[in-house]
Design an enzyme around this catalytic site. Sequence first.
Site, PDB file in Angstrom:
ATOM      1  N   ASP A 127       0.856  -1.188   0.000  1.00  0.00           N
ATOM      2  CA  ASP A 127       0.000   0.000   0.000  1.00  0.00           C
ATOM      3  C   ASP A 127       0.889   1.233   0.000  1.00  0.00           C
ATOM      4  O   ASP A 127       2.015   1.205   0.495  1.00  0.00           O
ATOM      5  CB  ASP A 127      -0.891   0.061   1.234  1.00  0.00           C
ATOM      6  CG  ASP A 127      -1.994  -0.989   1.208  1.00  0.00           C
ATOM      7  OD1 ASP A 127      -2.268  -1.494   0.105  1.00  0.00           O
ATOM      8  OD2 ASP A 127      -2.539  -1.316   2.269  1.00  0.00           O
ATOM      9  N   ASP A 148      -5.168   2.143  -3.392  1.00  0.00           N
ATOM     10  CA  ASP A 148      -3.728   2.403  -3.441  1.00  0.00           C
ATOM     11  C   ASP A 148      -2.937   1.126  -3.211  1.00  0.00           C
ATOM     12  O   ASP A 148      -1.753   1.178  -2.871  1.00  0.00           O
ATOM     13  CB  ASP A 148      -3.352   3.465  -2.405  1.00  0.00           C
ATOM     14  CG  ASP A 148      -3.680   3.025  -0.977  1.00  0.00           C
ATOM     15  OD1 ASP A 148      -4.601   2.197  -0.801  1.00  0.00           O
ATOM     16  OD2 ASP A 148      -3.006   3.509  -0.054  1.00  0.00           O
TER      17      ASP A 148
END
Length: 847
Positions: free
Chosen positions: A715, A758
């Site tokens: 992430d 993300d």
Amino acid sequence: METSLSVYLVSLALLVVIITSVGIRAFLNWHTPGAPILGLLMTVMATWAAFYLLEIVLPSLAAKIFARKMLHLGMTLCPPFWLGFSMQYTGIGAYWSQHGRVYFLAIPGAIAFLLGSTNESHHLIWQSLTISNQNPTPLTIEYGLGFWLYMIFAYILILLGITAHIITYFRNGKIFRIKTGIILAGVMLTGAVNIFFLLFENHLHIDPTPLSFALSAPLIAFGFFRFGTSSLFPLAASFVVENLQDAIIVVNRENEITDINHAAKELFGINNIKEGVQVFSVLPQAEQFKQIWDSPKNNFKLEMTLGNASKWYEARVLPIIINQGVKPLGRAIALHDITKEQALLRAEKRRSQQLSLLEQAGRRIADSFDEREILQRALDTITQEFGYPETAISLLTKDNMLEAATISGTEDFGYRPGYRQKLGEGIIGYTASLQKTYVTGNVSEDQHYFSTSTRSGSAICTPIFKQGALYGVLYVESFELNAFDELDVATLETLSSQISESLHRAELYAQTQNDLRTLKTIQDISRLIASSLDLETISQTVVKSLKDVFGYSHVSIYFHDGEYLYLSAQVGYSEEMAIKKMHISQGVIGKTYRTRSIQFIEDTAKEDTYLKADDHITCEICIPLLKDAVVLGILNVESSQQNQLTQADVDLLTTIAGPIAVSIDNARLHAELKKMATTDAVTGLSNRHVFEQAIHAEIERAERNQSPMSLIVFDIDFFKQYNDKWGHPAGDARLKAVADIIKLNLRKYDIAARYGGDEFAIILSDCNQQNALAFAERLRQGTMAGAPRPPENRKGMPGYTLSIGIATFPQDAVLPSDLLISADNAAMRAKQQGRNQIKFAGNHETT
């Protein structure tokens, strides 16, 4: 008026009537030999007598002078017409008595008449013309120099005519002598009277010459009509035979010549025949005469060469028989000139052959669509019909040479197909440069003829045109001198037109076949490339098909990407020389892209922009592959001098380029759709769907190969804060920047995907834990490198640090779902333990 004068005038008037009647009789027998000119002679005699009568009786001087001038016409024309009549009547002077030439003799008389008509201006004919106080009376005349000169000329003509009659008189028998003697008596009487008048004066000053016509005209007419030519043949055989144009020889029973006429003497070159000369020693081709000597077939055709001319005769042997059943007294040999008839027969036969040639050649070349076969059949037909020793057709080559294509003939002149000569060289080259038919009657004397050996004969050469341009020349040679005439010229020019039409038809057929082949090829190529949506497959199919079907040695296809053109497929180039990438500003291919137009380079040596990929290339064709005015790629075909490209190749490749461009466009659209379906729109990485398919496949491959495989999940730290602070466009840009760092480090067989938000996932094939760690560290460092400042104490920084988890097959999991959970959990631990770090699945240490 004295009684004697009255008698003279009445007699003169009757004389005019008599002479006019004789003239009318002559004109009514117009077709009788000698009758027309006899009629003219009587007409001018009547004119002389009539106007002399008027000169005497007319009262005024002017009227008398006019009558004298018209009288002068009759006086001047009488001598030439008398000579003309004499030549036609006697047969002496045959040249002048044929084809109306005798009338040219009247020209001097006509000139004398014109001088008399204009006497007032020069006085050449009469120095003075006066009228006596007594009336009626003729003019008193003082003759001029021109009159006496013409009188001398006139009496020469009269004497020539009299001489011809005297010669004829002594040559012929009694009856013919009577006839000739009567005519001579008449004309000599008039001549004597005229001479007497001119030399001696009479007290009345009357010219008795016209009055003498009263006797001479009837005598001439009596001699002509009473003993006409047709009635004299049985009586004057010797005259007829002597004057025949046929050559006549008479022999006795011992075949000795007893008589020979003038024509035979000239024909055989004999001046005198001695007694006892055998006829067979004189006759040409005596054996042929012997064969018909006693045969029922008593004639044959005989060819004789006289000087440079060849003449034909019909030879006939006729037995001289007095009584039937009695042995012939002898034989008469007659040779009749049939040269003209033979010439007509030969001309007719030749015309028949020429018509047959055109018909045969037209039929034989009509069913062929092969160029060389058409030419050979035309020549073979000429040889078959006429038996000429040499016939040939030479064709104009691209380098303006004439090359022998086909040859025929009954003889071998050593001339072979492939022989080349320049324009203007030899008869063939001269005809090609002249571009019209050339005929020579004697090749040995012709300045354009050349041969390896000395020959005599004639030749004709005619150009062959195809669609208005010179295609070649047809050459025919004969051993015979002057063998070709205007009819031959017309025949060969017509045959040339037939050949031209057949060639055009063959060309149309070949073009049609080529068009059909092209269409089929286009269909085949279209079908093949339409069956694929892969650009590389399409490119390979196109270049291979163009090479296999059309024989192109060098073919390549380039696709455009950015400012460069990249080679997609090629045949014919070596791997080292092939140009795999070029800027759009380079080469003929780049020029084609920039101009979006076809480039046909016929000579690459003269093209500055040409980029050489093979030392043997001399020509190039570049075709833009257009779709809606957008250049999708470039089709490039190159060739060597041995297989020079032409405009026909440009047309073919242009036609093929259309379906190629459509297939390329379809493949591009398919690739874009496929990319849209499998690629994340923001990052350009694979999407989640592709990732889930790929991880199953990669685990199966790793298990099959017993090799490791690692999965990285990470992430972007505090990405929501970054997004909230800088906005969604900046957030998307940050996602793309991270994706670019992944692509920069990714191997071509690894797979990277945006898993969601993300979160990213990377499948590293054949990669153990340590190598995966190294890859993850490069990502972490690369991402931090773009931060505005370094992170504090290795803590996470919004948008610029990563929390990464690594799981490796088979040590961490063997199932795709378990491996994903393991990597995800490791990433979660990295977040929980402060972010900006890498964690392995399980309890393994990290760096």
